[in-house]
Design an enzyme around this catalytic site. Structure first.
Site: not given
Length: 222
Positions: A16, A18, A113
């Protein structure tokens, strides 16, 4: 009157990174969103401990305990609604979502993405960018649609591809850009500045100075 902060759930499957960038951004009381829940499909996801350290509620819904993707997604949807979640951020969530779940959270769920979509959807984006001889690569934040790695683009950040780059060195450069762009994109959506019309991004009013350039072309401003 100050607008209430949007309640955000972050879906993760791993460490995690981000997610951490979003948590740090939302620690600012002026940020238009609060991270209310971090949900993982894996009990061993490293990001759960980081979220707990930040005082954020966590939950694990193990996809292996369900006989179908639809049942698993229904369980996630139930938990999100129980927590009064307004927006969902995917941050390394390694499960394909059912069409019904995506539609239930249409225009309220965003993803990051590691490529400049529509180039290189799917996996191994850095290897593919190098193999294609790209001189620019990057990342994209977009509203989620049923088709993998598709949906109206909120923002993109580009990074150069060096001639001696490996997938690992390029990935590090892109990840640094991800950590910058994801909080900015969430701020746009949570603040009501970014909406969707005819499957294109629409910006309401003028962007704050710090959100200009990297995120949205001025031609999209209303």
């Amino acid at each position: 009157m100050t607008m209430a902060r949007k309640r955000v759930a972050i879906l993760i499957s791993g460490r995690g990174s981000n997610m951490t960038a979003l948590i740090e951004a939302a620690a600012d009381p002026d940020f238009p969103a609060e991270i209310a829940l971090v949900l993982s499909n894996r009990a061993d996801a490293g990001g759960l401990a980081r979220a707990a350290e930040a005082g954020i509620a966590t939950a694990v819904i193990d996809h292996k305990g369900f006989s179908s993707r639809a049942e698993f997604d229904a369980a996630m949807d139930e938990r999100l609604r129980a927590e009064n979640i307004d927006l969902v951020c995917l941050a390394g969530f390694m499960r394909l979502l059912s069409d019904s779940f995506v539609e239930a959270w249409r225009d309220r769920m965003i993803n990051i993405h590691p490529s400049l979509l529509p180039l290189f959807p799917g996996l191994d984006t850095h290897e593919r960018a190098i193999a294609a001889g790209m001189r620019l690569h990057g990342c994209t934040v977009h509203f989620v649609r049923a088709q993998m790695d598709s949906g109206p683009i909120i923002g993109q950040a580009a990074v150069p591809v060096a001639l001696d780059d490996t997938p690992d060195t390029l990935a590090k450069r892109v990840l640094a850009a991800e950590h910058q762009i994801y909080p900015l994109a969430l701020a746009l959506v949570a603040g009501g500045l970014a909406t969707v019309a005819n499957e294109r991004l629409v910006i309401q009013g003028e962007l704050p100075t710090e959100l200009g350039g990297m995120l949205v072309s001025p031609t999209f401003s209303a």
